[in-house]
Enzyme design. Sequence first.
Site, PDB file in Angstrom:
ATOM      1  N   CYS A  41      47.159  38.295  36.738  1.00 43.78           N
ATOM      2  CA  CYS A  41      47.772  39.035  37.778  1.00 43.78           C
ATOM      3  C   CYS A  41      48.249  37.870  38.811  1.00 43.78           C
ATOM      4  CB  CYS A  41      46.618  39.810  38.678  1.00 43.78           C
ATOM      5  SG  CYS A  41      47.426  40.920  39.760  1.00 43.78           S
ATOM      6  N   ASP A  43      48.078  37.944  41.692  1.00 44.95           N
ATOM      7  CA  ASP A  43      47.280  37.871  42.854  1.00 44.95           C
ATOM      8  C   ASP A  43      46.862  36.475  43.422  1.00 44.95           C
ATOM      9  OD1 ASP A  43      44.735  39.910  44.151  1.00 44.95           O
ATOM     10  OD2 ASP A  43      44.604  37.933  44.336  1.00 44.95           O
ATOM     11  N   ARG A  45      44.006  34.979  44.532  1.00 45.15           N
ATOM     12  CA  ARG A  45      42.888  34.810  44.290  1.00 45.15           C
ATOM     13  C   ARG A  45      42.561  34.459  43.063  1.00 45.15           C
ATOM     14  NH1 ARG A  45      40.616  40.024  46.960  1.00 45.15           N
ATOM     15  NH2 ARG A  45      42.562  40.925  45.593  1.00 45.15           N
ATOM     16  N   HIS A  97      41.473  41.514  36.977  1.00 47.81           N
ATOM     17  CA  HIS A  97      40.528  41.396  38.165  1.00 47.81           C
ATOM     18  C   HIS A  97      40.229  42.433  38.776  1.00 47.81           C
ATOM     19  CE1 HIS A  97      43.449  41.122  41.640  1.00 47.81           C
ATOM     20  NE2 HIS A  97      44.253  41.124  40.712  1.00 47.81           N
ATOM     21  N   CYS A 100      41.970  44.667  42.151  1.00 48.08           N
ATOM     22  CA  CYS A 100      43.236  44.608  41.854  1.00 48.08           C
ATOM     23  C   CYS A 100      44.299  45.553  42.613  1.00 48.08           C
ATOM     24  CB  CYS A 100      43.559  44.509  40.551  1.00 48.08           C
ATOM     25  SG  CYS A 100      45.474  44.092  40.070  1.00 48.08           S
TER      26      CYS A 100
END
Length: 208
Positions: A41, A43, A45, A97, A100
């Site tokens: 992803c 994302d 993080r 994750h 998400c």
Amino acid sequence: MNLNKVFENNKKWIATKLSEDKDYFEELGKGQNPEFLYIGCSDSRVTAEDLMGLGPGEVFVHRNIANMVISIDLNAMSVVDYAVEHLKVNHVVVCGHYACGGVKAAMQSADLGILNPWLRNIRDVFRIHKNELNAIEDEDKKYDRLVELNVQEQCVNLIKTAAVQKAYRDRNLKVHGWVFDVHSGKLIDLKIDFVGILKNIMEIYHLD
Ligand code: CO
């Protein structure tokens, strides 16, 4: 954030790398031979190299919203083709994750404009696994489970590609489904039955 900080960080990083190995960048400049293709992803993080403890040159990375493998996405399909056919990676990983935002958005009734067709693919995962998901009363648990099932379905999508089928037959390429738990930092192997799925879908999706 002052962007000068980024360039300062870069100088420090170079110095650290060279202090550990004076030929580090000379070696890096020679080319790449990664063992893994990582599809994760976007994302902020969920950083592929950090969570796997790997460095530059060790993992070929593709990231998009909710780690999707969509057959008409020229970007993702080119990455898979290049990594499998040319770089000859031995492992392809789909890493989702928990928490998400893309998966969360797909669980809600909202018109999100240009994101609709992208998130539609996650809604399709929900529909395929509707009975299992709707039996989960706790919303957070349902959300976590959709993250996992989405990873599983993206692994299935990988297995539908000619490049992966050919590499499995020729050199035993493996496909893995993982989830990164942002709450603990833990990487979880969903132990996707790659060979079983392959056998099960071959009747319809066999290409090579
Ligand atoms: Co995400």
